[in-house]
Enzyme design. Structure first.
Site, PDB file in Angstrom:
ATOM      1  N   HIS A   1       5.933  -5.352   8.484  1.00  0.00           N
ATOM      2  CA  HIS A   1       5.985  -6.746   8.926  1.00  0.00           C
ATOM      3  C   HIS A   1       6.164  -7.691   7.738  1.00  0.00           C
ATOM      4  O   HIS A   1       5.225  -8.349   7.286  1.00  0.00           O
ATOM      5  CB  HIS A   1       4.722  -7.092   9.711  1.00  0.00           C
ATOM      6  CG  HIS A   1       4.722  -6.505  11.079  1.00  0.00           C
ATOM      7  ND1 HIS A   1       3.570  -6.235  11.793  1.00  0.00           N
ATOM      8  CD2 HIS A   1       5.747  -6.126  11.890  1.00  0.00           C
ATOM      9  CE1 HIS A   1       3.894  -5.718  12.973  1.00  0.00           C
ATOM     10  NE2 HIS A   1       5.202  -5.644  13.034  1.00  0.00           N
TER      11      HIS A   1
ATOM     12  N   CYS B   1      -7.956   1.433   7.155  1.00  0.00           N
ATOM     13  CA  CYS B   1      -7.410   2.140   5.992  1.00  0.00           C
ATOM     14  C   CYS B   1      -7.936   1.564   4.683  1.00  0.00           C
ATOM     15  O   CYS B   1      -8.406   0.425   4.621  1.00  0.00           O
ATOM     16  CB  CYS B   1      -5.886   2.140   6.033  1.00  0.00           C
ATOM     17  SG  CYS B   1      -5.133   0.587   5.516  1.00  0.00           S
TER      18      CYS B   1
ATOM     19  N   HIS C   1       0.032  -5.107  19.459  1.00  0.00           N
ATOM     20  CA  HIS C   1       0.418  -4.768  18.085  1.00  0.00           C
ATOM     21  C   HIS C   1       1.093  -3.399  18.126  1.00  0.00           C
ATOM     22  O   HIS C   1       0.628  -2.492  18.825  1.00  0.00           O
ATOM     23  CB  HIS C   1      -0.813  -4.724  17.177  1.00  0.00           C
ATOM     24  CG  HIS C   1      -0.460  -4.559  15.728  1.00  0.00           C
ATOM     25  ND1 HIS C   1      -0.171  -3.327  15.173  1.00  0.00           N
ATOM     26  CD2 HIS C   1      -0.307  -5.469  14.723  1.00  0.00           C
ATOM     27  CE1 HIS C   1       0.122  -3.489  13.888  1.00  0.00           C
ATOM     28  NE2 HIS C   1       0.047  -4.776  13.599  1.00  0.00           N
TER      29      HIS C   1
ATOM     30  N   GLU D   1       1.122  -0.849  16.258  1.00  0.00           N
ATOM     31  CA  GLU D   1       0.276   0.309  15.965  1.00  0.00           C
ATOM     32  C   GLU D   1      -0.561   0.691  17.179  1.00  0.00           C
ATOM     33  O   GLU D   1      -0.728   1.872  17.497  1.00  0.00           O
ATOM     34  CB  GLU D   1      -0.637   0.015  14.770  1.00  0.00           C
ATOM     35  CG  GLU D   1      -1.481   1.224  14.390  1.00  0.00           C
ATOM     36  CD  GLU D   1      -2.523   0.943  13.331  1.00  0.00           C
ATOM     37  OE1 GLU D   1      -3.597   1.568  13.398  1.00  0.00           O
ATOM     38  OE2 GLU D   1      -2.271   0.105  12.440  1.00  0.00           O
TER      39      GLU D   1
ATOM     40  N   SER E   1       1.784  -9.928  10.779  1.00  0.00           N
ATOM     41  CA  SER E   1       1.138  -8.860  10.013  1.00  0.00           C
ATOM     42  C   SER E   1      -0.360  -8.918  10.238  1.00  0.00           C
ATOM     43  O   SER E   1      -1.032  -9.863   9.811  1.00  0.00           O
ATOM     44  CB  SER E   1       1.444  -9.030   8.514  1.00  0.00           C
ATOM     45  OG  SER E   1       0.548  -8.274   7.735  1.00  0.00           O
ATOM     46  N   SER E   2      -0.900  -7.909  10.908  1.00  0.00           N
ATOM     47  CA  SER E   2      -2.326  -7.898  11.240  1.00  0.00           C
ATOM     48  C   SER E   2      -3.181  -7.956   9.986  1.00  0.00           C
ATOM     49  O   SER E   2      -4.119  -8.752   9.889  1.00  0.00           O
ATOM     50  CB  SER E   2      -2.668  -6.638  12.050  1.00  0.00           C
ATOM     51  OG  SER E   2      -4.057  -6.566  12.291  1.00  0.00           O
ATOM     52  N   ASN E   3      -2.857  -7.132   8.984  1.00  0.00           N
ATOM     53  CA  ASN E   3      -3.735  -7.091   7.811  1.00  0.00           C
ATOM     54  C   ASN E   3      -3.680  -8.405   7.032  1.00  0.00           C
ATOM     55  O   ASN E   3      -4.678  -8.834   6.457  1.00  0.00           O
ATOM     56  CB  ASN E   3      -3.439  -5.862   6.936  1.00  0.00           C
ATOM     57  CG  ASN E   3      -2.180  -5.999   6.116  1.00  0.00           C
ATOM     58  OD1 ASN E   3      -2.205  -6.580   5.046  1.00  0.00           O
ATOM     59  ND2 ASN E   3      -1.076  -5.450   6.615  1.00  0.00           N
TER      60      ASN E   3
ATOM     61  N   CYS F   1       2.811   5.702   8.887  1.00  0.00           N
ATOM     62  CA  CYS F   1       1.813   5.862   7.827  1.00  0.00           C
ATOM     63  C   CYS F   1       0.910   7.044   8.153  1.00  0.00           C
ATOM     64  O   CYS F   1       0.409   7.152   9.281  1.00  0.00           O
ATOM     65  CB  CYS F   1       0.981   4.585   7.707  1.00  0.00           C
ATOM     66  SG  CYS F   1      -0.399   4.765   6.554  1.00  0.00           S
TER      67      CYS F   1
ATOM     68  N   CYS G   1       0.853  -1.183   0.000  1.00  0.00           N
ATOM     69  CA  CYS G   1       0.000   0.000   0.000  1.00  0.00           C
ATOM     70  C   CYS G   1       0.894   1.241   0.000  1.00  0.00           C
ATOM     71  O   CYS G   1       2.117   1.138   0.138  1.00  0.00           O
ATOM     72  CB  CYS G   1      -0.898  -0.004   1.234  1.00  0.00           C
ATOM     73  SG  CYS G   1       0.057   0.039   2.781  1.00  0.00           S
TER      74      CYS G   1
END
Length: 322
Positions: free
Chosen positions: A47, A203, A132, A134, A231-233, A104, A18
């Site tokens: 990540h 996001c 996490h 973030e 990696s959360s996403n 970000c 992204c």
């Protein structure tokens, strides 16, 4: 020699990097070009082991805390895309470290929202996953106790605020759209006056990748998410695939991670990649399947992406910085 069986590959679009991840990686690479090695990076810049290992080879040194960075260094220190607690830049300044913030911009937006709610005297809920980076960074924007973490629907059902009429919520940017919607709905039902973001915090990249998986997962025998376990996403993409009925949904960092026994009897395979996973690994995994199958590739698209985030001023090309 027997002919290879046919395999339909359905590529999810968008997938992979992204704008925030591109900005973070470019920040480290530009710093290495401009200032030379080493460049220190607090926490993994994104990540993804492939990306981190590539930057290490170029001279980046990854640390978890600033205390690991030598005294009196003039080398740049980059803060990762996930954002950091306010104490970290303050510590860097007190040590006269030259820092570059690769947070970000969409994470920074959440930090600003939380700060505004705090200034207005509201009790703040943060929907996210504890530990996490973030979430650690967002919690660290405000004094201890100003923000309460909500991880599950059960938390939303049982939380007891001091003043139910003076509440606000923000969210981690990389959550499951559906899980978060359920939690937000519960909070709004219990606390009708709760203040939320003007535009949702999850996001665009997380949303778009999940929408693409929702289209592909029901029509393939298996789906691979290229991404790291932390990696959360990427983890959310795997969960979305399972929820949409895909019987085999796995995470793979590289082709070497694939358990071929799981893919013995498939005729169709979906492939996507988390926002911190490079396209080169998608290609590597397709090459690994091409050794065993005759591939027929198509793409299913959920959205067009053309977002771009400018680099930190210190590493922008001279012409653009003027």
């Amino acid at each position: 020699m027997s002919a290879k069986p046919d395999l339909k590959i359905v590529l999810c679009s968008p997938r992979g990097f992204c704008a925030g991840v591109v900005r973070a990686i470019d920040t480290v690479e530009r710093a290495l070009d401009k200032y030379g090695a080493p460049v220190y990076v607090r926490h993994e810049i994104v990540h993804n082991k492939y990306v981190v290992d590539g930057l290490k080879k170029k001279g980046a040194i990854f640390v978890e805390e600033l205390a690991e960075i030598p005294e009196n260094t003039t080398a740049p220190v980059v803060f990762s895309a996930h954002g950091v607690p306010k104490s970290v830049p303050a510590d860097a300044q007190s040590r006269n470290l030259f820092s570059l913030d690769a947070t970000c911009p969409l994470v920074t937006k959440v930090h600003r929202e939380a700060a505004i709610h705090f200034k207005r005297g509201r009790e703040i809920f943060l929907i996210g996953h504890s530990h996490h980076p973030e979430v650690v960074g967002t919690l660290g924007q405000l004094p201890t106790g100003a923000v309460t973490l909500i991880e599950t629907a059960e938390d939303a059902k049982t939380i007891s605020p001091k003043d139910p009429n003076n509440l606000a919520f923000v969210t981690q940017t990389t959550l499951s759209i559906d899980d978060t919607a359920e939690i937000v709905a519960l909070l709004k039902e219990r606390f009708p006056n709760i203040n939320g973001p003007h535009k949702e915090d999850i996001c665009y990249a997380t949303t778009n990748r999940q929408l693409a998986v929702k289209k592909v997962a029901p029509v393939v025998d298996a789906l691979i998410v290229v991404g790291a376990p932390n990696s959360s996403n990427s983890q959310r993409l795997r969960e979305v695939a399972e929820r949409e009925g895909c019987k085999i949904a796995v995470l793979a960092q590289r082709a070497a991670d694939i358990d071929w026994d799981k893919f013995g009897n498939i005729s169709s395979l979906g492939i996507t990649a988390g926002a911190s996973a490079p396209e080169v690994i998608v290609e590597e995994i397709m090459d690994a399947f091409a050794e065993r199958y005759t591939l027929h590739v198509e793409t299913v698209s959920a959205a067009e992406e053309n977002e771009f985030f400018p680099l930190p001023r210190q590493v922008r090309p001279e012409a653009a910085a003027e």
